[in-house]
Design a protein around this motif. Sequence first.
Motif, PDB file in Angstrom:
ATOM      1  N   ILE A   6       0.850  -1.197   0.000  1.00 54.47           N
ATOM      2  CA  ILE A   6       0.000   0.000   0.000  1.00 54.47           C
ATOM      3  C   ILE A   6       0.880   1.240   0.000  1.00 54.47           C
ATOM      4  O   ILE A   6       1.745   1.392   0.863  1.00 54.47           O
ATOM      5  CB  ILE A   6      -0.921   0.013   1.241  1.00 54.47           C
ATOM      6  CG1 ILE A   6      -1.901  -1.159   1.194  1.00 54.47           C
ATOM      7  CG2 ILE A   6      -1.661   1.344   1.350  1.00 54.47           C
ATOM      8  CD1 ILE A   6      -2.721  -1.325   2.473  1.00 54.47           C
ATOM      9  N   GLU A   7       0.667   2.125  -0.967  1.00 56.84           N
ATOM     10  CA  GLU A   7       1.418   3.385  -1.069  1.00 56.84           C
ATOM     11  C   GLU A   7       0.455   4.579  -0.985  1.00 56.84           C
ATOM     12  O   GLU A   7      -0.428   4.727  -1.832  1.00 56.84           O
ATOM     13  CB  GLU A   7       2.196   3.413  -2.384  1.00 56.84           C
ATOM     14  CG  GLU A   7       2.568   4.779  -2.918  1.00 56.84           C
ATOM     15  CD  GLU A   7       3.456   5.602  -2.006  1.00 56.84           C
ATOM     16  OE1 GLU A   7       4.190   5.030  -1.187  1.00 56.84           O
ATOM     17  OE2 GLU A   7       3.409   6.836  -2.122  1.00 56.84           O
ATOM     18  N   GLU A  12      -0.695   9.999  -4.792  1.00 51.58           N
ATOM     19  CA  GLU A  12      -1.078   8.818  -5.553  1.00 51.58           C
ATOM     20  C   GLU A  12      -1.393   7.673  -4.618  1.00 51.58           C
ATOM     21  O   GLU A  12      -0.645   7.417  -3.666  1.00 51.58           O
ATOM     22  CB  GLU A  12       0.042   8.417  -6.519  1.00 51.58           C
ATOM     23  CG  GLU A  12      -0.011   9.174  -7.831  1.00 51.58           C
ATOM     24  CD  GLU A  12       1.356   9.655  -8.296  1.00 51.58           C
ATOM     25  OE1 GLU A  12       1.433  10.137  -9.420  1.00 51.58           O
ATOM     26  OE2 GLU A  12       2.322   9.555  -7.524  1.00 51.58           O
ATOM     27  N   THR A  13      -2.505   6.998  -4.890  1.00 51.37           N
ATOM     28  CA  THR A  13      -2.892   5.829  -4.105  1.00 51.37           C
ATOM     29  C   THR A  13      -2.504   4.600  -4.903  1.00 51.37           C
ATOM     30  O   THR A  13      -3.032   4.361  -5.994  1.00 51.37           O
ATOM     31  CB  THR A  13      -4.408   5.813  -3.850  1.00 51.37           C
ATOM     32  OG1 THR A  13      -4.834   7.094  -3.396  1.00 51.37           O
ATOM     33  CG2 THR A  13      -4.763   4.761  -2.813  1.00 51.37           C
ATOM     34  N   TYR A  82       3.193  -1.329   3.920  1.00 52.51           N
ATOM     35  CA  TYR A  82       2.654  -0.005   3.620  1.00 52.51           C
ATOM     36  C   TYR A  82       3.783   1.015   3.710  1.00 52.51           C
ATOM     37  O   TYR A  82       4.804   0.776   4.354  1.00 52.51           O
ATOM     38  CB  TYR A  82       1.542   0.363   4.609  1.00 52.51           C
ATOM     39  CG  TYR A  82       2.006   0.485   6.037  1.00 52.51           C
ATOM     40  CD1 TYR A  82       2.373   1.715   6.588  1.00 52.51           C
ATOM     41  CD2 TYR A  82       2.115  -0.646   6.854  1.00 52.51           C
ATOM     42  CE1 TYR A  82       2.827   1.822   7.890  1.00 52.51           C
ATOM     43  CE2 TYR A  82       2.559  -0.550   8.159  1.00 52.51           C
ATOM     44  CZ  TYR A  82       2.915   0.684   8.678  1.00 52.51           C
ATOM     45  OH  TYR A  82       3.375   0.790   9.976  1.00 52.51           O
ATOM     46  N   THR A  83       3.608   2.142   3.049  1.00 49.61           N
ATOM     47  CA  THR A  83       4.604   3.201   3.125  1.00 49.61           C
ATOM     48  C   THR A  83       4.490   3.893   4.473  1.00 49.61           C
ATOM     49  O   THR A  83       3.450   4.465   4.806  1.00 49.61           O
ATOM     50  CB  THR A  83       4.407   4.240   2.005  1.00 49.61           C
ATOM     51  OG1 THR A  83       4.518   3.578   0.750  1.00 49.61           O
ATOM     52  CG2 THR A  83       5.456   5.325   2.094  1.00 49.61           C
ATOM     53  N   THR A 307       7.230   6.745 -10.962  1.00 49.41           N
ATOM     54  CA  THR A 307       6.502   7.564  -9.996  1.00 49.41           C
ATOM     55  C   THR A 307       6.044   6.677  -8.837  1.00 49.41           C
ATOM     56  O   THR A 307       6.253   5.462  -8.842  1.00 49.41           O
ATOM     57  CB  THR A 307       5.296   8.231 -10.669  1.00 49.41           C
ATOM     58  OG1 THR A 307       4.482   7.225 -11.291  1.00 49.41           O
ATOM     59  CG2 THR A 307       5.751   9.216 -11.733  1.00 49.41           C
ATOM     60  N   ASP A 308       5.420   7.278  -7.835  1.00 47.64           N
ATOM     61  CA  ASP A 308       4.962   6.524  -6.667  1.00 47.64           C
ATOM     62  C   ASP A 308       4.015   5.409  -7.095  1.00 47.64           C
ATOM     63  O   ASP A 308       3.134   5.617  -7.937  1.00 47.64           O
ATOM     64  CB  ASP A 308       4.259   7.448  -5.676  1.00 47.64           C
ATOM     65  CG  ASP A 308       5.189   8.499  -5.106  1.00 47.64           C
ATOM     66  OD1 ASP A 308       6.408   8.387  -5.324  1.00 47.64           O
ATOM     67  OD2 ASP A 308       4.690   9.426  -4.439  1.00 47.64           O
ATOM     68  N   ASN A 309       4.160   4.227  -6.484  1.00 44.42           N
ATOM     69  CA  ASN A 309       3.329   3.084  -6.854  1.00 44.42           C
ATOM     70  C   ASN A 309       3.330   2.051  -5.741  1.00 44.42           C
ATOM     71  O   ASN A 309       4.219   2.032  -4.884  1.00 44.42           O
ATOM     72  CB  ASN A 309       3.833   2.467  -8.164  1.00 44.42           C
ATOM     73  CG  ASN A 309       5.247   1.920  -8.045  1.00 44.42           C
ATOM     74  OD1 ASN A 309       5.450   0.774  -7.633  1.00 44.42           O
ATOM     75  ND2 ASN A 309       6.261   2.744  -8.360  1.00 44.42           N
TER      76      ASN A 309
END
Length: 348
Positions: A6-7, A12-13, A82-83, A307-309
Amino acid sequence: MRVLGIETSCDETGVALFDTRLPAGEGLLADALYSQVAMHAEYGGVVPELASRDHTRKLLPLIDQVLGEAGLEKRDLDGIAYTAGPGLVGALMVGASTAHGMAWALGVPVLGVHHMEGHLLAPMLEENAPAFPFVALLVSGGHTQLVEVAGLGRYRLLGESVDDAAGEAFDKAAKMLGLAYPGGPRVAKLAEQGDPTRFRFPRPMTDRPGLDFSFSGLKTHTLTTLKKLEADGVLDDQARADVARAFEEAVVDTMVIKCRRALDETGLKRLVMAGGVSANTRLRERLAVEIEKRGAKTFYPRARFCTDNGAMIAYVGAQRLATGERDTRGLMQATPRWPLDQLAPPAE
């Protein structure tokens, strides 16, 4: 081990599933990403409270979507990652609380992951993954760092930005040029129309030893150039494109020079580039040429993993959970500022 990643660190989700039992390059079972860019564009940047609320709305449906695409149920999960930081604290809490709630209900382990470690190891999701050790150029959001990577959690910081990071500099240059948010890709697009010979901007901190970066002076030089063009009455669309080209060339040259130095200093022959700015076409082209001259090789994650993911979080979380690492006493982590060199390798 099947791990849900989970990010929710910023705008960004991201959600993904990674299975450590599958061969390298095949472990990613499914992933999904929702971007808040359109929502934040109205404000010219990320609004933290709006980001947190949107993560709350989108996260659970994305989890269901990813599980459905993989043909799995929640009970099939062996762990959740998770982040935990760095990032916006409210946004981080959405992911952390969801991960811990699910883990408690399912009776599976849960672990907070360092966002930049996710970017650092994102190329491991590819079939042609780099072997350890390597040098990594991390260019994501407020971070521009060169890191020597000996293994999972074994990182030595070689250099970093002492003021504005490259991504921040791109965003600020975009505002000066009258471009909409997000600025980085728009500056790069405008630069394609620019004349590379009209302006030459300074290459910050390349005239001295060391591997640190500084882009604040370059930002000031860009603003000064635009103001002079405006005062002279010649700030038209072509002039803006020429300035964008000069700015991009200066950033790219600076990073290429520093990457060459890092490889020379460490004696390594592999360079990983990750983070949002690593999607910049001009930077990839220049690095490929310059690094190849040194008999070295460059590695990148695919464009959607720059990118964030969630995939990068699922991957790192799976590697660390597989060693027995867990959140201490089940406590949630949400750490807005978290230096990468504070990480430790998994216990052996």
